[in-house]
Motif scaffolding. Sequence first.
Motif, PDB file in Angstrom:
ATOM      1  N   TYR A  55       0.840  -1.203   0.000  1.00 56.95           N
ATOM      2  CA  TYR A  55       0.000   0.000   0.000  1.00 56.95           C
ATOM      3  C   TYR A  55       0.876   1.255   0.000  1.00 56.95           C
ATOM      4  O   TYR A  55       0.622   2.220  -0.737  1.00 56.95           O
ATOM      5  N   SER A  56       1.896   1.212   0.812  1.00 59.54           N
ATOM      6  CA  SER A  56       2.772   2.365   0.936  1.00 59.54           C
ATOM      7  C   SER A  56       3.426   2.687  -0.422  1.00 59.54           C
ATOM      8  O   SER A  56       3.487   3.845  -0.849  1.00 59.54           O
ATOM      9  N   ARG A  57       3.838   1.638  -1.113  1.00 64.78           N
ATOM     10  CA  ARG A  57       4.453   1.826  -2.435  1.00 64.78           C
ATOM     11  C   ARG A  57       3.415   2.326  -3.449  1.00 64.78           C
ATOM     12  O   ARG A  57       3.702   3.205  -4.269  1.00 64.78           O
ATOM     13  N   LEU A  58       2.215   1.775  -3.344  1.00 63.42           N
ATOM     14  CA  LEU A  58       1.136   2.137  -4.269  1.00 63.42           C
ATOM     15  C   LEU A  58       0.803   3.629  -4.169  1.00 63.42           C
ATOM     16  O   LEU A  58       0.545   4.299  -5.179  1.00 63.42           O
ATOM     17  N   THR A  59       0.823   4.147  -2.935  1.00 65.83           N
ATOM     18  CA  THR A  59       0.430   5.549  -2.753  1.00 65.83           C
ATOM     19  C   THR A  59       1.465   6.520  -3.334  1.00 65.83           C
ATOM     20  O   THR A  59       1.198   7.710  -3.442  1.00 65.83           O
ATOM     21  N   GLU A  62       2.422   6.220  -6.349  1.00 63.38           N
ATOM     22  CA  GLU A  62       2.090   6.306  -7.780  1.00 63.38           C
ATOM     23  C   GLU A  62       1.169   7.492  -8.037  1.00 63.38           C
ATOM     24  O   GLU A  62       0.370   7.867  -7.164  1.00 63.38           O
ATOM     25  N   GLU A  63       1.267   8.031  -9.240  1.00 60.30           N
ATOM     26  CA  GLU A  63       0.401   9.149  -9.609  1.00 60.30           C
ATOM     27  C   GLU A  63      -1.072   8.724  -9.555  1.00 60.30           C
ATOM     28  O   GLU A  63      -1.915   9.379  -8.976  1.00 60.30           O
ATOM     29  N   ASP A  64      -1.336   7.565 -10.176  1.00 57.23           N
ATOM     30  CA  ASP A  64      -2.688   7.012 -10.135  1.00 57.23           C
ATOM     31  C   ASP A  64      -2.620   5.784  -9.228  1.00 57.23           C
ATOM     32  O   ASP A  64      -1.936   4.812  -9.544  1.00 57.23           O
ATOM     33  N   ILE A  65      -3.345   5.873  -8.117  1.00 56.03           N
ATOM     34  CA  ILE A  65      -3.167   4.864  -7.071  1.00 56.03           C
ATOM     35  C   ILE A  65      -3.644   3.454  -7.482  1.00 56.03           C
ATOM     36  O   ILE A  65      -3.277   2.455  -6.880  1.00 56.03           O
ATOM     37  N   GLY A  66      -4.431   3.378  -8.543  1.00 54.12           N
ATOM     38  CA  GLY A  66      -4.872   2.046  -8.978  1.00 54.12           C
ATOM     39  C   GLY A  66      -6.012   1.544  -8.112  1.00 54.12           C
ATOM     40  O   GLY A  66      -5.895   0.521  -7.445  1.00 54.12           O
ATOM     41  N   GLU A  67      -7.116   2.292  -8.153  1.00 51.30           N
ATOM     42  CA  GLU A  67      -8.259   1.981  -7.282  1.00 51.30           C
ATOM     43  C   GLU A  67      -8.768   0.542  -7.480  1.00 51.30           C
ATOM     44  O   GLU A  67      -9.134  -0.133  -6.512  1.00 51.30           O
ATOM     45  N   ASP A  68      -8.778   0.099  -8.725  1.00 49.96           N
ATOM     46  CA  ASP A  68      -9.336  -1.234  -8.978  1.00 49.96           C
ATOM     47  C   ASP A  68      -8.472  -2.327  -8.365  1.00 49.96           C
ATOM     48  O   ASP A  68      -8.973  -3.346  -7.898  1.00 49.96           O
ATOM     49  N   TRP A  69      -7.182  -2.097  -8.403  1.00 47.48           N
ATOM     50  CA  TRP A  69      -6.280  -3.084  -7.802  1.00 47.48           C
ATOM     51  C   TRP A  69      -6.433  -3.089  -6.281  1.00 47.48           C
ATOM     52  O   TRP A  69      -6.495  -4.142  -5.646  1.00 47.48           O
ATOM     53  N   LEU A  70      -6.507  -1.869  -5.727  1.00 48.24           N
ATOM     54  CA  LEU A  70      -6.652  -1.738  -4.277  1.00 48.24           C
ATOM     55  C   LEU A  70      -7.940  -2.410  -3.797  1.00 48.24           C
ATOM     56  O   LEU A  70      -7.994  -2.999  -2.721  1.00 48.24           O
ATOM     57  N   ARG A  71      -8.953  -2.310  -4.614  1.00 44.29           N
ATOM     58  CA  ARG A  71     -10.233  -2.946  -4.269  1.00 44.29           C
ATOM     59  C   ARG A  71     -10.057  -4.463  -4.110  1.00 44.29           C
ATOM     60  O   ARG A  71     -10.666  -5.083  -3.253  1.00 44.29           O
ATOM     61  N   GLN A  72      -9.196  -5.047  -4.927  1.00 48.75           N
ATOM     62  CA  GLN A  72      -8.943  -6.486  -4.802  1.00 48.75           C
ATOM     63  C   GLN A  72      -8.214  -6.794  -3.506  1.00 48.75           C
ATOM     64  O   GLN A  72      -8.493  -7.778  -2.827  1.00 48.75           O
ATOM     65  N   LEU A  73      -7.277  -5.908  -3.172  1.00 54.30           N
ATOM     66  CA  LEU A  73      -6.556  -6.098  -1.912  1.00 54.30           C
ATOM     67  C   LEU A  73      -7.524  -5.977  -0.722  1.00 54.30           C
ATOM     68  O   LEU A  73      -7.336  -6.620   0.307  1.00 54.30           O
ATOM     69  N   ALA A  74      -8.571  -5.172  -0.917  1.00 56.02           N
ATOM     70  CA  ALA A  74      -9.585  -5.040   0.143  1.00 56.02           C
ATOM     71  C   ALA A  74     -10.337  -6.356   0.347  1.00 56.02           C
ATOM     72  O   ALA A  74     -10.736  -6.689   1.468  1.00 56.02           O
ATOM     73  N   TRP A  75     -10.546  -7.108  -0.731  1.00 57.03           N
ATOM     74  CA  TRP A  75     -11.198  -8.421  -0.579  1.00 57.03           C
ATOM     75  C   TRP A  75     -10.385  -9.305   0.360  1.00 57.03           C
ATOM     76  O   TRP A  75     -10.915 -10.091   1.140  1.00 57.03           O
ATOM     77  N   ARG A  76      -9.067  -9.168   0.265  1.00 57.49           N
ATOM     78  CA  ARG A  76      -8.194  -9.959   1.142  1.00 57.49           C
ATOM     79  C   ARG A  76      -8.477  -9.614   2.614  1.00 57.49           C
ATOM     80  O   ARG A  76      -8.675 -10.504   3.441  1.00 57.49           O
ATOM     81  N   ASP A  77      -8.540  -8.312   2.920  1.00 56.94           N
ATOM     82  CA  ASP A  77      -8.847  -7.907   4.301  1.00 56.94           C
ATOM     83  C   ASP A  77     -10.275  -8.296   4.693  1.00 56.94           C
ATOM     84  O   ASP A  77     -10.532  -8.645   5.845  1.00 56.94           O
ATOM     85  N   PHE A  78     -11.186  -8.226   3.719  1.00 55.84           N
ATOM     86  CA  PHE A  78     -12.587  -8.589   3.989  1.00 55.84           C
ATOM     87  C   PHE A  78     -12.647 -10.040   4.490  1.00 55.84           C
ATOM     88  O   PHE A  78     -13.287 -10.336   5.502  1.00 55.84           O
ATOM     89  N   TYR A  79     -11.934 -10.924   3.818  1.00 56.43           N
ATOM     90  CA  TYR A  79     -11.952 -12.336   4.232  1.00 56.43           C
ATOM     91  C   TYR A  79     -11.147 -12.561   5.514  1.00 56.43           C
ATOM     92  O   TYR A  79     -11.551 -13.352   6.375  1.00 56.43           O
ATOM     93  N   LEU A  80     -10.012 -11.870   5.642  1.00 59.56           N
ATOM     94  CA  LEU A  80      -9.232 -12.044   6.882  1.00 59.56           C
ATOM     95  C   LEU A  80     -10.043 -11.565   8.084  1.00 59.56           C
ATOM     96  O   LEU A  80      -9.994 -12.173   9.155  1.00 59.56           O
TER      97      LEU A  80
END
Length: 452
Positions: free
Chosen positions: A254-258, A260-278
């Motif tokens: 996440y720290s590396r992603l932020t 970036e100029e464009d944070i990549g919302e769609d990718w981050l949303r997938q990472l959120a699924w990981r936290d959703f299940y955890l």
Amino acid sequence: MILFIHRKDLRTSDLPAFDAIASAQEDSLHVLILEPFLLRNKRYLEHSGQNFLQHVARLQQEYAKQGKLLHLLYGEPEAILQRLAGVHPIQEVSIHADYTPYALTRDRLLQDTAYALNLRFHARHDSMLCDLEAFMDWCGRSEPFKVFTPFYRRWRAFLAQRFRPPYAAGLSSLRTVALHPQLADAFQLPEAIARELTALAPAAEQMNPDHVFENFLHADLNDYKVNRDHYAQERTSRISRHLNTGAISARTLYSRLTEEEDIGEDWLRQLAWRDFYLGQARLDRDFFNYENVYDLSALGTQHFEAWAQGRTGIPVIDAAMRQLNATGWMPNRLRMITAMFLTKNLGCPFIYGERYFRLKLSDYDNAQNRGGWLWSSSLGFDASPYFRVMNPVTQSQTHDPSGSYIRTWLPERADWSDKDIHLPDEDAIVDLKRSRAYAIEVYKEIMQSRQS
Ligand SMILES: Cc1cc2nc3c(=O)[nH]c(=O)nc-3n(C[C@H](O)[C@H](O)[C@H](O)COP(=O)(O)OP(=O)(O)OC[C@H]3O[C@@H](n4cnc5c(N)ncnc54)[C@H](O)[C@@H]3O)c2cc1C
């Protein structure tokens, strides 16, 4: 002295426990315990076990490079702790928490043993991007989110305000100590596992999760939304197998992603699924028990083997299962399609597919895998509706129109036309239309069978 036990945190930077050890300014004894239960039935030869051992080999290399000591032991953690505490002046046991039913029982036993020995015991949270307690407090909730989208909105806002950056203390700032040689002998690795580690060392040396992620950021992040389901092109990050062993942390990503100029919302949303299940693994008391919450007795295992071996006669299913068996990898959309096909069209209880993926996926993770299987079989929070049954033929036509994925994994179809390549064999083990209709009836009853 602090005893630190590595778990799904096979890295040497951004570890909460390392920060705590550095602040305490104490010596630390670092061990990684290979547990007989987790290596049973030669699981270390399957893709999931190989991935884990490869990361262990890499961790050993990282310690050696930094001139630090890591000891690999084989045995039951509480028995090892008892022996270690008898020889070394250990005052505290430090781990990163794990939340599967097996891990919870193991760690309760470890904690009881530590307390019986008058040692302090710290289990710190590490795996989620959002600290769950802080997040739930901030949201003012005690109940888990049952629907992903509201969860995601709050999760994003929490990160924007309260993201906890990577921990500063690395391995180089710690004073690691040597294990008494007698103990190393008492808990030495079985020869077969030691051999595997040696064999995997060269590949481990080449592996670099930071590079994997950097490559993705530069080459594929911008087009992720468009490409993620074009599975033949393999344009997703492929970070999961590193993330799940803890070789790279979600905080670092996440720290590396932020940056970036464009944070990549769609990718981050997938990472959120990981936290959703955890999060569910910790807060939904049924998460690891849905097979008993619903009556699945109308389902059966008749076609399970054909599915597992990639012999169903439905091309995209067989191609995906053959890729999985050969490489330990299957793209996300194909995981959804094969899982839904097994549980719906073939009417097989989800736990059989879940168990199969547990062995075969390199990036296997208990919570993510269960989450994916629950979603596909319409059980659990925010699952696909019971009447949703993806059609593997139309999925294949939509996401890989030229059939190049099928051509790669089913060489017997390599020369088929773009039109025909997606179509079932004449002797396919099920008729898609009939099995779909039947699945909808059966799953409607399963939904009604819920024991509260
Ligand atoms: C039946 C089934 C079983 C699955 N089993 C696992 C598993 O054992 N381990 C595992 O890591 N993932 C599992 N997934 C989720 C998903 O398929 C993988 O996380 C993803 O394919 C990993 O590829 P990537 O790293 O290139 O992901 P990217 O597309 O680059 O996404 C980035 C990260 O987001 C997370 N992510 C992406 N998709 C999902 C998802 N659907 N659910 C949860 N997290 C997601 C992963 O951590 C992933 O590494 C499963 C999905 C299904 C449908």
